[in-house]
Motif scaffolding. Structure first.
Motif, PDB file in Angstrom:
ATOM      1  N   GLN A  77       0.944  -1.097  -0.217  1.00 56.24           N
ATOM      2  CA  GLN A  77       0.118   0.057   0.010  1.00 56.24           C
ATOM      3  C   GLN A  77       0.698   1.340   0.025  1.00 56.24           C
ATOM      4  O   GLN A  77       1.970   1.213   0.532  1.00 56.24           O
ATOM      5  N   SER A  78       0.398   2.292  -0.634  1.00 55.27           N
ATOM      6  CA  SER A  78       0.815   3.578  -0.583  1.00 55.27           C
ATOM      7  C   SER A  78      -0.324   4.381  -0.040  1.00 55.27           C
ATOM      8  O   SER A  78      -1.473   4.224  -0.395  1.00 55.27           O
ATOM      9  N   PHE A  79       0.006   5.816   0.334  1.00 53.75           N
ATOM     10  CA  PHE A  79      -0.895   6.566   1.025  1.00 53.75           C
ATOM     11  C   PHE A  79      -0.754   7.998   0.370  1.00 53.75           C
ATOM     12  O   PHE A  79       0.192   8.644   0.497  1.00 53.75           O
ATOM     13  N   PHE A  80      -2.044   8.681  -0.215  1.00 50.04           N
ATOM     14  CA  PHE A  80      -2.126  10.057  -0.197  1.00 50.04           C
ATOM     15  C   PHE A  80      -2.507  10.766   0.795  1.00 50.04           C
ATOM     16  O   PHE A  80      -3.672  10.538   1.526  1.00 50.04           O
ATOM     17  N   CYS A  81      -1.475  11.656   1.645  1.00 47.95           N
ATOM     18  CA  CYS A  81      -1.826  12.321   2.741  1.00 47.95           C
ATOM     19  C   CYS A  81      -2.184  13.687   2.648  1.00 47.95           C
ATOM     20  O   CYS A  81      -1.686  14.673   3.494  1.00 47.95           O
ATOM     21  N   GLY A  82      -2.629  14.241   1.624  1.00 45.32           N
ATOM     22  CA  GLY A  82      -2.948  15.525   1.386  1.00 45.32           C
ATOM     23  C   GLY A  82      -4.018  16.477   2.325  1.00 45.32           C
ATOM     24  O   GLY A  82      -4.378  17.323   2.181  1.00 45.32           O
TER      25      GLY A  82
ATOM     26  N   LYS B 219     -16.163  21.996   7.522  1.00 41.56           N
ATOM     27  CA  LYS B 219     -17.237  23.066   7.822  1.00 41.56           C
ATOM     28  C   LYS B 219     -17.376  24.073   7.087  1.00 41.56           C
ATOM     29  O   LYS B 219     -18.490  24.655   6.835  1.00 41.56           O
ATOM     30  N   ASP B 220     -16.458  24.266   6.119  1.00 41.82           N
ATOM     31  CA  ASP B 220     -16.355  25.470   5.125  1.00 41.82           C
ATOM     32  C   ASP B 220     -16.661  24.909   3.848  1.00 41.82           C
ATOM     33  O   ASP B 220     -16.216  25.668   2.921  1.00 41.82           O
ATOM     34  N   GLY B 221     -17.153  23.965   3.693  1.00 42.14           N
ATOM     35  CA  GLY B 221     -17.448  23.443   2.226  1.00 42.14           C
ATOM     36  C   GLY B 221     -16.635  22.231   1.804  1.00 42.14           C
ATOM     37  O   GLY B 221     -16.828  22.052   0.570  1.00 42.14           O
ATOM     38  N   GLY B 222     -15.665  22.135   2.426  1.00 38.95           N
ATOM     39  CA  GLY B 222     -14.638  21.044   1.829  1.00 38.95           C
ATOM     40  C   GLY B 222     -13.637  21.677   0.786  1.00 38.95           C
ATOM     41  O   GLY B 222     -13.445  22.700   0.678  1.00 38.95           O
ATOM     42  N   LEU B 223     -12.888  20.410   0.115  1.00 42.09           N
ATOM     43  CA  LEU B 223     -11.974  20.687  -0.744  1.00 42.09           C
ATOM     44  C   LEU B 223     -11.691  19.488  -1.602  1.00 42.09           C
ATOM     45  O   LEU B 223     -11.610  18.498  -0.954  1.00 42.09           O
ATOM     46  N   VAL B 224     -11.289  19.710  -2.765  1.00 43.57           N
ATOM     47  CA  VAL B 224     -10.821  18.951  -3.651  1.00 43.57           C
ATOM     48  C   VAL B 224      -9.534  19.100  -4.061  1.00 43.57           C
ATOM     49  O   VAL B 224      -8.901  20.009  -4.409  1.00 43.57           O
ATOM     50  N   LEU B 225      -8.707  17.817  -3.997  1.00 39.40           N
ATOM     51  CA  LEU B 225      -7.284  17.818  -4.322  1.00 39.40           C
ATOM     52  C   LEU B 225      -6.994  17.012  -5.593  1.00 39.40           C
ATOM     53  O   LEU B 225      -7.590  15.849  -5.611  1.00 39.40           O
ATOM     54  N   VAL B 226      -6.256  17.431  -6.512  1.00 42.25           N
ATOM     55  CA  VAL B 226      -6.018  16.761  -7.754  1.00 42.25           C
ATOM     56  C   VAL B 226      -4.447  16.544  -7.670  1.00 42.25           C
ATOM     57  O   VAL B 226      -3.682  17.271  -7.420  1.00 42.25           O
ATOM     58  N   TRP B 227      -4.064  15.233  -7.777  1.00 45.59           N
ATOM     59  CA  TRP B 227      -2.817  14.980  -7.667  1.00 45.59           C
ATOM     60  C   TRP B 227      -2.471  13.729  -8.602  1.00 45.59           C
ATOM     61  O   TRP B 227      -3.293  12.959  -9.116  1.00 45.59           O
ATOM     62  N   ASN B 228      -1.201  13.156  -8.661  1.00 42.66           N
ATOM     63  CA  ASN B 228      -0.494  12.427  -9.671  1.00 42.66           C
ATOM     64  C   ASN B 228      -0.382  11.136  -8.903  1.00 42.66           C
ATOM     65  O   ASN B 228       0.325  11.216  -7.960  1.00 42.66           O
ATOM     66  N   HIS B 229      -1.478  10.010  -9.258  1.00 36.12           N
ATOM     67  CA  HIS B 229      -1.289   8.707  -8.560  1.00 36.12           C
ATOM     68  C   HIS B 229       0.063   7.899  -8.819  1.00 36.12           C
ATOM     69  O   HIS B 229       0.270   6.983  -8.058  1.00 36.12           O
ATOM     70  N   ASN B 230       0.855   8.335  -9.958  1.00 31.17           N
ATOM     71  CA  ASN B 230       2.065   7.507 -10.334  1.00 31.17           C
ATOM     72  C   ASN B 230       3.335   8.038  -9.333  1.00 31.17           C
ATOM     73  O   ASN B 230       4.241   7.452  -9.588  1.00 31.17           O
ATOM     74  N   THR B 231       3.208   9.328  -8.642  1.00 35.05           N
ATOM     75  CA  THR B 231       4.287   9.672  -7.931  1.00 35.05           C
ATOM     76  C   THR B 231       4.149   8.848  -6.560  1.00 35.05           C
ATOM     77  O   THR B 231       5.224   9.162  -5.831  1.00 35.05           O
ATOM     78  N   LEU B 232       3.160   8.091  -6.489  1.00 36.70           N
ATOM     79  CA  LEU B 232       3.052   7.271  -4.942  1.00 36.70           C
ATOM     80  C   LEU B 232       3.705   5.916  -5.256  1.00 36.70           C
ATOM     81  O   LEU B 232       3.380   5.386  -6.062  1.00 36.70           O
ATOM     82  N   HIS B 233       4.774   5.535  -4.606  1.00 36.58           N
ATOM     83  CA  HIS B 233       5.207   4.356  -4.679  1.00 36.58           C
ATOM     84  C   HIS B 233       5.127   3.252  -3.467  1.00 36.58           C
ATOM     85  O   HIS B 233       4.851   3.806  -2.470  1.00 36.58           O
ATOM     86  N   ASN B 234       5.461   2.173  -3.644  1.00 36.87           N
ATOM     87  CA  ASN B 234       5.131   1.180  -2.505  1.00 36.87           C
ATOM     88  C   ASN B 234       5.529   1.800  -1.158  1.00 36.87           C
ATOM     89  O   ASN B 234       6.619   1.832  -1.008  1.00 36.87           O
ATOM     90  N   GLY B 235       4.656   1.972  -0.137  1.00 30.83           N
ATOM     91  CA  GLY B 235       4.755   2.342   1.115  1.00 30.83           C
ATOM     92  C   GLY B 235       5.130   3.776   1.038  1.00 30.83           C
ATOM     93  O   GLY B 235       5.324   4.618   2.284  1.00 30.83           O
ATOM     94  N   SER B 236       5.163   4.718   0.029  1.00 32.60           N
ATOM     95  CA  SER B 236       5.070   6.153   0.327  1.00 32.60           C
ATOM     96  C   SER B 236       4.158   6.897   0.590  1.00 32.60           C
ATOM     97  O   SER B 236       2.715   6.357   0.479  1.00 32.60           O
ATOM     98  N   SER B 237       4.085   8.128   0.872  1.00 35.97           N
ATOM     99  CA  SER B 237       2.945   8.834   1.226  1.00 35.97           C
ATOM    100  C   SER B 237       3.124  10.379   0.624  1.00 35.97           C
ATOM    101  O   SER B 237       2.414  11.439   0.641  1.00 35.97           O
ATOM    102  N   GLU B 238       4.194  10.334  -0.302  1.00 33.52           N
ATOM    103  CA  GLU B 238       4.356  11.796  -1.040  1.00 33.52           C
ATOM    104  C   GLU B 238       3.685  11.796  -2.221  1.00 33.52           C
ATOM    105  O   GLU B 238       4.042  10.882  -3.212  1.00 33.52           O
ATOM    106  N   SER B 239       3.136  12.880  -2.709  1.00 34.68           N
ATOM    107  CA  SER B 239       2.648  12.830  -3.905  1.00 34.68           C
ATOM    108  C   SER B 239       2.533  14.694  -4.352  1.00 34.68           C
ATOM    109  O   SER B 239       1.904  15.083  -3.394  1.00 34.68           O
ATOM    110  N   LYS B 240       2.769  14.705  -5.519  1.00 37.02           N
ATOM    111  CA  LYS B 240       2.609  16.170  -5.657  1.00 37.02           C
ATOM    112  C   LYS B 240       1.294  16.645  -5.965  1.00 37.02           C
ATOM    113  O   LYS B 240       0.428  15.948  -6.874  1.00 37.02           O
ATOM    114  N   ILE B 241       0.562  17.593  -5.278  1.00 38.37           N
ATOM    115  CA  ILE B 241      -0.857  18.165  -5.850  1.00 38.37           C
ATOM    116  C   ILE B 241      -0.799  18.968  -6.922  1.00 38.37           C
ATOM    117  O   ILE B 241      -0.034  19.863  -6.981  1.00 38.37           O
ATOM    118  N   VAL B 242      -1.443  18.587  -7.801  1.00 37.46           N
ATOM    119  CA  VAL B 242      -1.625  19.252  -9.223  1.00 37.46           C
ATOM    120  C   VAL B 242      -2.572  20.880  -8.907  1.00 37.46           C
ATOM    121  O   VAL B 242      -2.366  21.799  -9.454  1.00 37.46           O
TER     122      VAL B 242
END
Length: 109
Positions: A42-47, A73-96
């Protein structure tokens, strides 16, 4: 019908997405988990800072983009990110991109 998040609220829509023939993506509280179904790594997006309530991927797989929306509470947030920058065990991904709803809460992408 839907799945329950950690606060007992029901998640609507797609709760598990096949990213490709080896990986699935699903929300878990404030994380998005990418799991290789062959070796179970597993890898994790932690944004996010609150529960993720919706997820999707770009229809053109070559772009490798995912989007995930959180409640808030303020309406939420949508994050767009590159899922290929996550590698096994990682949690770093660039938010686009960060997208904030103009009115109401994040309910779907």
């Amino acid at each position: 019908e839907g799945d329950f998040n950690r606060h007992g609220s029901i998640l609507k829509g797609k709760n598990v997405i096949f990213v490709d023939d080896q990986r699935i993506m699903f929300p878990a509280a404030a994380l998005v988990v990418l799991m290789n179904v062959l070796n179970r790594q597993q890898s994790f997006f932690c944004g996010h800072t609150d529960d993720v309530v919706c997820i999707t991927t770009h229809p053109h797989a070559s772009l490798c983009l995912a989007a995930s929306g959180q409640k808030g509470k303020d309406g939420g947030l949508v994050l767009v990110w590159n899922h290929n920058t996550l590698h096994n065990g990682s949690s770093e991904s660039k938010i686009v991109a960060k997208l904030k709803p103009t009115s109401g809460a994040t309910r779907g992408i």
